[in-house]
Design a protein around this motif. Structure first.
Motif, PDB file in Angstrom:
ATOM      1  N   PHE A   1       0.843  -1.194   0.000  1.00 14.38           N
ATOM      2  CA  PHE A   1       0.000   0.000   0.000  1.00 14.38           C
ATOM      3  C   PHE A   1       0.880   1.245   0.000  1.00 14.38           C
ATOM      4  O   PHE A   1       1.854   1.324   0.761  1.00 14.38           O
ATOM      5  N   ARG A   2       0.522   2.185  -0.832  1.00 18.89           N
ATOM      6  CA  ARG A   2       1.268   3.449  -0.895  1.00 18.89           C
ATOM      7  C   ARG A   2       0.720   4.391   0.167  1.00 18.89           C
ATOM      8  O   ARG A   2      -0.477   4.717   0.170  1.00 18.89           O
ATOM      9  N   ILE A   3       1.581   4.829   1.079  1.00 16.10           N
ATOM     10  CA  ILE A   3       1.143   5.695   2.167  1.00 16.10           C
ATOM     11  C   ILE A   3       1.608   7.143   1.987  1.00 16.10           C
ATOM     12  O   ILE A   3       1.226   8.023   2.763  1.00 16.10           O
ATOM     13  N   HIS A   4       2.439   7.360   0.977  1.00 11.57           N
ATOM     14  CA  HIS A   4       3.022   8.690   0.732  1.00 11.57           C
ATOM     15  C   HIS A   4       3.530   8.680  -0.702  1.00 11.57           C
ATOM     16  O   HIS A   4       3.763   7.611  -1.280  1.00 11.57           O
ATOM     17  N   ARG A   5       3.706   9.845  -1.285  1.00 13.14           N
ATOM     18  CA  ARG A   5       4.220   9.887  -2.655  1.00 13.14           C
ATOM     19  C   ARG A   5       5.590   9.237  -2.763  1.00 13.14           C
ATOM     20  O   ARG A   5       6.005   8.793  -3.837  1.00 13.14           O
ATOM     21  N   SER A   6       6.299   9.121  -1.630  1.00 10.94           N
ATOM     22  CA  SER A   6       7.656   8.573  -1.661  1.00 10.94           C
ATOM     23  C   SER A   6       7.813   7.274  -0.877  1.00 10.94           C
ATOM     24  O   SER A   6       8.929   6.837  -0.637  1.00 10.94           O
ATOM     25  N   SER A   7       6.707   6.622  -0.488  1.00 12.22           N
ATOM     26  CA  SER A   7       6.858   5.372   0.263  1.00 12.22           C
ATOM     27  C   SER A   7       5.699   4.400   0.036  1.00 12.22           C
ATOM     28  O   SER A   7       4.530   4.802  -0.005  1.00 12.22           O
ATOM     29  N   ILE A   8       6.068   3.139  -0.106  1.00 11.11           N
ATOM     30  CA  ILE A   8       5.138   2.011  -0.232  1.00 11.11           C
ATOM     31  C   ILE A   8       5.507   1.008   0.853  1.00 11.11           C
ATOM     32  O   ILE A   8       6.688   0.736   1.070  1.00 11.11           O
ATOM     33  N   ILE A   9       4.513   0.466   1.537  1.00 13.90           N
ATOM     34  CA  ILE A   9       4.809  -0.495   2.596  1.00 13.90           C
ATOM     35  C   ILE A   9       4.159  -1.844   2.320  1.00 13.90           C
ATOM     36  O   ILE A   9       3.139  -1.933   1.635  1.00 13.90           O
ATOM     37  N   ASN A  10       4.776  -2.885   2.868  1.00  9.62           N
ATOM     38  CA  ASN A  10       4.179  -4.218   2.887  1.00  9.62           C
ATOM     39  C   ASN A  10       3.442  -4.330   4.224  1.00  9.62           C
ATOM     40  O   ASN A  10       4.049  -4.251   5.290  1.00  9.62           O
ATOM     41  N   LEU A  11       2.141  -4.492   4.183  1.00  6.58           N
ATOM     42  CA  LEU A  11       1.331  -4.498   5.400  1.00  6.58           C
ATOM     43  C   LEU A  11       1.719  -5.614   6.361  1.00  6.58           C
ATOM     44  O   LEU A  11       1.499  -5.505   7.572  1.00  6.58           O
ATOM     45  N   ASN A  12       2.320  -6.679   5.838  1.00  2.59           N
ATOM     46  CA  ASN A  12       2.731  -7.783   6.695  1.00  2.59           C
ATOM     47  C   ASN A  12       3.888  -7.413   7.622  1.00  2.59           C
ATOM     48  O   ASN A  12       4.163  -8.124   8.594  1.00  2.59           O
ATOM     49  N   TYR A  13       4.585  -6.307   7.309  1.00  2.83           N
ATOM     50  CA  TYR A  13       5.755  -5.913   8.103  1.00  2.83           C
ATOM     51  C   TYR A  13       5.495  -4.686   8.974  1.00  2.83           C
ATOM     52  O   TYR A  13       6.420  -4.104   9.526  1.00  2.83           O
ATOM     53  N   VAL A  14       4.228  -4.306   9.105  1.00  3.92           N
ATOM     54  CA  VAL A  14       3.893  -3.180   9.978  1.00  3.92           C
ATOM     55  C   VAL A  14       3.893  -3.662  11.423  1.00  3.92           C
ATOM     56  O   VAL A  14       3.198  -4.622  11.773  1.00  3.92           O
ATOM     57  N   ALA A  15       4.661  -2.980  12.276  1.00  6.55           N
ATOM     58  CA  ALA A  15       4.711  -3.344  13.697  1.00  6.55           C
ATOM     59  C   ALA A  15       3.622  -2.624  14.482  1.00  6.55           C
ATOM     60  O   ALA A  15       2.926  -3.228  15.291  1.00  6.55           O
ATOM     61  N   GLU A  16       3.466  -1.322  14.208  1.00  7.26           N
ATOM     62  CA  GLU A  16       2.458  -0.550  14.919  1.00  7.26           C
ATOM     63  C   GLU A  16       2.221   0.777  14.223  1.00  7.26           C
ATOM     64  O   GLU A  16       3.010   1.208  13.376  1.00  7.26           O
ATOM     65  N   LEU A  17       1.127   1.431  14.612  1.00 11.91           N
ATOM     66  CA  LEU A  17       0.822   2.779  14.145  1.00 11.91           C
ATOM     67  C   LEU A  17       1.001   3.736  15.317  1.00 11.91           C
ATOM     68  O   LEU A  17       0.618   3.422  16.450  1.00 11.91           O
ATOM     69  N   GLN A  18       1.572   4.905  15.037  1.00  7.40           N
ATOM     70  CA  GLN A  18       1.832   5.880  16.093  1.00  7.40           C
ATOM     71  C   GLN A  18       1.133   7.193  15.754  1.00  7.40           C
ATOM     72  O   GLN A  18       1.298   7.731  14.652  1.00  7.40           O
ATOM     73  N   ASN A  19       0.346   7.687  16.698  1.00  9.64           N
ATOM     74  CA  ASN A  19      -0.400   8.931  16.507  1.00  9.64           C
ATOM     75  C   ASN A  19       0.302  10.071  17.231  1.00  9.64           C
ATOM     76  O   ASN A  19       0.659   9.930  18.412  1.00  9.64           O
ATOM     77  N   SER A  20       0.492  11.188  16.534  1.00 11.15           N
ATOM     78  CA  SER A  20       1.127  12.342  17.161  1.00 11.15           C
ATOM     79  C   SER A  20       0.064  13.275  17.729  1.00 11.15           C
ATOM     80  O   SER A  20      -1.127  13.129  17.445  1.00 11.15           O
ATOM     81  N   ALA A  21       0.507  14.239  18.493  1.00  5.62           N
ATOM     82  CA  ALA A  21      -0.419  15.207  19.087  1.00  5.62           C
ATOM     83  C   ALA A  21      -1.012  16.147  18.042  1.00  5.62           C
ATOM     84  O   ALA A  21      -1.973  16.854  18.309  1.00  5.62           O
ATOM     85  N   TYR A  22      -0.439  16.162  16.855  1.00  9.51           N
ATOM     86  CA  TYR A  22      -0.890  17.072  15.804  1.00  9.51           C
ATOM     87  C   TYR A  22      -1.744  16.362  14.752  1.00  9.51           C
ATOM     88  O   TYR A  22      -1.957  16.878  13.660  1.00  9.51           O
ATOM     89  N   GLY A  23      -2.208  15.160  15.061  1.00  7.66           N
ATOM     90  CA  GLY A  23      -3.074  14.439  14.140  1.00  7.66           C
ATOM     91  C   GLY A  23      -2.353  13.663  13.059  1.00  7.66           C
ATOM     92  O   GLY A  23      -2.984  13.095  12.174  1.00  7.66           O
ATOM     93  N   GLU A  24      -1.025  13.649  13.110  1.00  6.13           N
ATOM     94  CA  GLU A  24      -0.262  12.887  12.135  1.00  6.13           C
ATOM     95  C   GLU A  24      -0.221  11.406  12.530  1.00  6.13           C
ATOM     96  O   GLU A  24      -0.325  11.065  13.714  1.00  6.13           O
ATOM     97  N   ILE A  25      -0.080  10.536  11.546  1.00  7.06           N
ATOM     98  CA  ILE A  25       0.022   9.098  11.809  1.00  7.06           C
ATOM     99  C   ILE A  25       1.297   8.575  11.155  1.00  7.06           C
ATOM    100  O   ILE A  25       1.546   8.825   9.973  1.00  7.06           O
ATOM    101  N   ASP A  26       2.097   7.876  11.936  1.00  2.18           N
ATOM    102  CA  ASP A  26       3.308   7.234  11.439  1.00  2.18           C
ATOM    103  C   ASP A  26       3.145   5.718  11.500  1.00  2.18           C
ATOM    104  O   ASP A  26       2.510   5.186  12.415  1.00  2.18           O
TER     105      ASP A  26
END
Length: 259
Positions: free
Chosen positions: A207-232
Motif C-alpha cells: 500500500f502506498r502511504i506517501h508519494r515517496s513510500s510504499i509499505i508491505n502491510l505484513n511488516y507493519v509493527a504498529e501505528l503511532q499517533n502524534s499530538a498534531y493528528g499525524e500518523i506514522d
C-alpha cells in the motif's frame, strides 16, 4: 423477493467491508463469502446467486477464470479491482459495474442501486453475451500481462542481477529517478518509479502511504499517533514512515481502522 449475493475476494478485510455495506440494503442477502476462486466457483454453481462481487486478482486464479467456469445462470457481476487501466477500459466499454479499491461508499451504493433496478426491470438481458464478449476482449491483454504475475523482481546488485521475492520486501522508498527496495537483509536500488513498481506488486499486501513510500502491510509493527493528528507507521525493522494526509483515509479503510 430477496436477491442473493456472493462476495469473492482474497482480502478478508475487503470481504467484510462489502458485507458491512450491504447490511443497509434490505433487498440483498449475502449467502457466501469466499477467499479463493476455486472455492467460489463450486459455491456459485451450487447456490446460484443473483449478484456476484468478484475480485479480479485472487491468489489461486483470477476473476475471469471464475467467470469462465460458472455453469449455471450467470449472476449479475460487480467487479472489484485495484487500478488496472486495461481491465477498467474494458468494463466501461461493455457497461459492467466495477469498484476500485479502496471502495468508497458513494461508488458502492451507486453500483448497488443500479444493479437492483436492472434486476427489477430487465433481469439478465444480454448479460451472458456481455460476459463472453468481455472475456474475449480481455484475452489478449491477459496474455500480455503474464509477466506481471511473477513472484520475484529482478534487481541489479553489485555486478550481477538478483531476484527478490516480493513477499520479502518490507517497504520501498522513492529516491529521485530510482527506488530503494528494503528487505530484512539488504537494500536494493532499482531505476523505476513508484507507480511502475506498484503495478508489479500484490495490491492486497502493498500500500502506498506517501508519494515517496510504499509499505508491505505484513511488516507493519504498529501505528503511532502524534499530538498534531499525524500518523506514522513503524515497521518491524524500526523504520518510521509518515502517512500523508491524502492517503490516510484509504489506509484506514485498507487495514480496517474505525473512528
Amino acid at each position: 423477493m430477496k436477491l442473493n449475493a456472493i462476495i469473492v475476494d482474497d482480502e478478508p478485510l475487503a470481504r467484510k467491508r462489502i458485507e458491512r455495506l450491504l447490511e443497509s440494503i434490505v433487498e440483498i442477502r449475502v449467502i457466501g463469502l469466499y477467499g479463493t476462486g476455486k472455492e467460489a466457483i463450486a459455491q456459485i454453481n451450487k447456490l446460484q446467486p443473483h449478484i456476484l462481487f468478484l475480485d479480479i486478482k485472487l491468489k489461486d486464479v483470477d476473476g475471469f477464470y471464475v467467470l469462465k467456469h460458472i455453469t449455471v445462470k450467470m449472476p449479475l457481476t460487480i467487479f472489484v479491482t485495484a487500478f488496472d487501466t486495461y481491465a477498467i477500459e474494458a468494463f466501461d466499454f461493455y457497461a459492467f459495474d466495477y469498484l476500485l479499491k479502496p471502495i468508497t461508499e458513494e461508488r458502492f451504493y451507486k453500483s448497488i442501486f443500479r444493479i437492483i433496478e436492472t434486476l427489477k426491470s430487465n433481469p439478465y438481458k444480454y448479460f451472458d453475451d456481455k460476459v463472453v464478449n468481455l472475456l474475449e476482449h480481455l484475452k489478449t491483454g491477459e496474455e500480455q500481462e503474464i509477466g506481471s504475475t511473477n513472484s520475484r523482481i529482478p534487481v541489479a546488485y553489485a555486478n550481477k542481477t538478483v531476484f527478490i521475492d516480493k513477499g520479502d520486501i518490507q517497504y520501498i522508498l522513492a529516491s529521485n529517478y530510482y527506488i530503494e527496495i528494503y528487505t530484512s537483509k539488504q537494500r536494493y536500488i532499482q531505476r523505476n518509479s513508484m507507480y511502475g513498481i506498484l503495478k508489479e506488486l500484490d495490491s492486497g499486501l502493498f500500500f502506498r502511504i506517501h508519494r515517496s513510500s510504499i509499505i508491505n502491510l505484513n511488516y507493519v509493527a504498529e501505528l503511532q499517533n502524534s499530538a498534531y493528528g499525524e500518523i506514522d507507521v513503524k515497521m518491524q525493522d524500526g523504520k518510521q514512515l509518515r502517512i500523508s494526509k491524502g492517503y490516510r483515509k484509504q489506509f484506514a479503510l485498507k487495514v480496517g481502522l474505525r473512528k
